[in-house]
Design a protein around this motif. Structure first.
Motif, PDB file in Angstrom:
ATOM      1  N   LEU A  20      34.109  43.739  29.361  1.00 14.52           N
ATOM      2  CA  LEU A  20      34.429  42.304  29.305  1.00 14.52           C
ATOM      3  C   LEU A  20      35.875  42.020  29.711  1.00 14.52           C
ATOM      4  N   GLY A  21      36.615  43.070  30.097  1.00 14.65           N
ATOM      5  CA  GLY A  21      38.011  42.911  30.490  1.00 14.65           C
ATOM      6  C   GLY A  21      38.965  42.855  29.316  1.00 14.65           C
ATOM      7  N   VAL A  22      38.535  43.404  28.172  1.00 16.25           N
ATOM      8  CA  VAL A  22      39.326  43.310  26.947  1.00 16.25           C
ATOM      9  C   VAL A  22      39.859  44.685  26.552  1.00 16.25           C
ATOM     10  N   ASP A  23      41.159  44.794  26.478  1.00 16.80           N
ATOM     11  CA  ASP A  23      41.856  45.983  25.987  1.00 16.80           C
ATOM     12  C   ASP A  23      41.764  45.990  24.467  1.00 16.80           C
ATOM     13  N   VAL A  24      41.503  47.146  23.862  1.00 17.50           N
ATOM     14  CA  VAL A  24      41.353  47.257  22.412  1.00 17.50           C
ATOM     15  C   VAL A  24      42.479  48.100  21.832  1.00 17.50           C
ATOM     16  N   VAL A  25      43.152  47.551  20.811  1.00 17.09           N
ATOM     17  CA  VAL A  25      44.171  48.308  20.081  1.00 17.09           C
ATOM     18  C   VAL A  25      43.990  48.066  18.583  1.00 17.09           C
ATOM     19  N   ALA A  26      44.324  49.084  17.807  1.00 13.33           N
ATOM     20  CA  ALA A  26      44.294  48.980  16.343  1.00 13.33           C
ATOM     21  C   ALA A  26      45.675  49.328  15.825  1.00 13.33           C
ATOM     22  N   ILE A  27      46.077  48.714  14.720  1.00 10.67           N
ATOM     23  CA  ILE A  27      47.438  48.862  14.198  1.00 10.67           C
ATOM     24  C   ILE A  27      47.429  48.802  12.679  1.00 10.67           C
ATOM     25  N   SER A  28      48.337  49.566  12.069  1.00 12.08           N
ATOM     26  CA  SER A  28      48.522  49.492  10.617  1.00 12.08           C
ATOM     27  C   SER A  28      50.000  49.721  10.296  1.00 12.08           C
ATOM     28  N   ALA A  29      50.310  49.561   9.027  1.00  6.29           N
ATOM     29  CA  ALA A  29      51.675  49.825   8.553  1.00  6.29           C
ATOM     30  C   ALA A  29      51.872  51.299   8.211  1.00  6.29           C
ATOM     31  N   ASP A  30      50.805  52.084   8.276  1.00  4.64           N
ATOM     32  CA  ASP A  30      50.931  53.508   7.972  1.00  4.64           C
ATOM     33  C   ASP A  30      52.012  54.158   8.819  1.00  4.64           C
ATOM     34  N   PRO A  31      52.690  55.172   8.268  1.00  2.00           N
ATOM     35  CA  PRO A  31      53.591  55.974   9.092  1.00  2.00           C
ATOM     36  C   PRO A  31      52.778  56.854  10.051  1.00  2.00           C
ATOM     37  N   GLU A  32      53.432  57.462  10.988  1.00  2.00           N
ATOM     38  CA  GLU A  32      52.750  58.234  12.026  1.00  2.00           C
ATOM     39  C   GLU A  32      51.794  59.287  11.465  1.00  2.00           C
ATOM     40  N   GLU A  33      52.232  60.043  10.457  1.00  2.00           N
ATOM     41  CA  GLU A  33      51.386  61.132   9.952  1.00  2.00           C
ATOM     42  C   GLU A  33      50.088  60.608   9.329  1.00  2.00           C
ATOM     43  N   LYS A  34      50.140  59.472   8.652  1.00  2.00           N
ATOM     44  CA  LYS A  34      48.916  58.900   8.074  1.00  2.00           C
ATOM     45  C   LYS A  34      48.029  58.300   9.166  1.00  2.00           C
ATOM     46  N   ALA A  35      48.631  57.631  10.149  1.00  2.00           N
ATOM     47  CA  ALA A  35      47.845  57.075  11.252  1.00  2.00           C
ATOM     48  C   ALA A  35      47.156  58.199  12.027  1.00  2.00           C
ATOM     49  N   GLN A  36      47.850  59.302  12.219  1.00  2.00           N
ATOM     50  CA  GLN A  36      47.255  60.436  12.923  1.00  2.00           C
ATOM     51  C   GLN A  36      46.136  61.060  12.103  1.00  2.00           C
ATOM     52  N   ALA A  37      46.337  61.187  10.795  1.00  2.00           N
ATOM     53  CA  ALA A  37      45.292  61.727   9.917  1.00  2.00           C
ATOM     54  C   ALA A  37      44.050  60.839   9.958  1.00  2.00           C
ATOM     55  N   PHE A  38      44.248  59.525   9.972  1.00  2.00           N
ATOM     56  CA  PHE A  38      43.139  58.563  10.076  1.00  2.00           C
ATOM     57  C   PHE A  38      42.373  58.803  11.379  1.00  2.00           C
ATOM     58  N   ALA A  39      43.105  58.843  12.496  1.00  2.00           N
ATOM     59  CA  ALA A  39      42.479  59.025  13.807  1.00  2.00           C
ATOM     60  C   ALA A  39      41.746  60.363  13.882  1.00  2.00           C
ATOM     61  N   ASP A  40      42.364  61.410  13.347  1.00  2.00           N
ATOM     62  CA  ASP A  40      41.738  62.736  13.374  1.00  2.00           C
ATOM     63  C   ASP A  40      40.469  62.771  12.532  1.00  2.00           C
ATOM     64  N   GLU A  41      40.539  62.209  11.324  1.00  2.00           N
ATOM     65  CA  GLU A  41      39.388  62.214  10.422  1.00  2.00           C
ATOM     66  C   GLU A  41      38.174  61.534  11.047  1.00  2.00           C
ATOM     67  N   LYS A  42      38.405  60.420  11.724  1.00  2.00           N
ATOM     68  CA  LYS A  42      37.302  59.643  12.305  1.00  2.00           C
ATOM     69  C   LYS A  42      37.096  59.940  13.795  1.00  2.00           C
ATOM     70  N   GLU A  43      37.854  60.899  14.333  1.00  2.00           N
ATOM     71  CA  GLU A  43      37.753  61.293  15.741  1.00  2.00           C
ATOM     72  C   GLU A  43      37.890  60.089  16.670  1.00  2.00           C
ATOM     73  N   LEU A  44      38.910  59.290  16.406  1.00  2.00           N
ATOM     74  CA  LEU A  44      39.145  58.072  17.184  1.00  2.00           C
ATOM     75  C   LEU A  44      39.943  58.376  18.442  1.00  2.00           C
ATOM     76  N   THR A  45      39.566  57.744  19.526  1.00  2.00           N
ATOM     77  CA  THR A  45      40.337  57.820  20.760  1.00  2.00           C
ATOM     78  C   THR A  45      40.910  56.456  21.136  1.00  2.00           C
ATOM     79  N   LEU A  46      40.682  55.473  20.276  1.00  2.00           N
ATOM     80  CA  LEU A  46      41.259  54.138  20.479  1.00  2.00           C
ATOM     81  C   LEU A  46      42.778  54.221  20.572  1.00  2.00           C
ATOM     82  N   ALA A  47      43.380  53.229  21.199  1.00  2.00           N
ATOM     83  CA  ALA A  47      44.827  53.099  21.141  1.00  2.00           C
ATOM     84  C   ALA A  47      45.189  52.657  19.728  1.00  2.00           C
TER      85      ALA A  47
END
Length: 174
Positions: free
Chosen positions: A65-92
């Motif tokens: 649809l021409g829509v770029d997808v990004v997700a954001i939180s206040a987590d520090p880098e190590e928690k954001a990375q743990a989140f992405a790793d746990e759920k196997e996310l490749t999103l930005a």
């Protein structure tokens, strides 16, 4: 907190990106001309894990649809990375959203209930669809983790808006 009104210009906001570099919220990447910004509570939130996994499933649909997808939180880098790793996310995924940035985006902010939950104030969920003019086409800001827009409905809505030049709704108070 100052709510962002529908039809207003989305305030471009730079955040650190997992994997390095910066994400600019409100500036679509690649050949996309719209952007979907999803604010999630953080690693401590099981509902966020389910929602972002679902968002990952819809990333290609939004891309078509021409829509770029990004997700954001206040987590520090190590928690954001743990989140992405746990759920196997490749999103930005952006991290480190500051209190000032949360306020600028009109997000509700909560304090942790205990140190086991998290160690800092965090944003409650938010979703922003920013059109090619940088204007907020669709938004949903919640004060609790339980209220989140259906992603299939958002995708269908974007498709309808784009195909029918449907106007931004809710641009004035009653």
């Amino acid at each position: 907190m100052t709510a962002l009104p529908a039809g207003s210009i989305f305030p471009k906001t730079d955040v650190a990106a997992l994997g390095g570099g910066t994400l600019t919220l409100g500036a679509p990447r690649g050949d996309h001309d719209w952007q979907l910004v999803v604010v999630y509570r953080g690693l401590h939130c099981p509902i966020c894990k389910t929602y972002l996994s679902r968002l990952q499933e819809f990333e290609a649909t939004f891309g078509e649809l021409g829509v770029d997808v990004v997700a954001i939180s206040a987590d520090p880098e190590e928690k954001a990375q743990a989140f992405a790793d746990e759920k196997e996310l490749t999103l930005a995924i952006g991290y480190g959203l500051s209190a000032a940035q949360m306020d600028t985006l009109g997000l509700y902010v909560s304090d942790p209930r205990s140190p086991q939950e998290t160690d800092r104030p965090f944003a409650e969920p938010g979703l922003f669809v920013i059109n090619a003019e940088g204007t907020i086409q669709i938004l949903d800001v919640s004060n609790a983790p339980f209220a989140r827009p259906d992603l299939q409905g958002i995708a269908n809505g974007i498709k309808f808006v784009r195909a029918n030049d449907y106007p931004i709704r809710g641009t004035h108070s009653g």
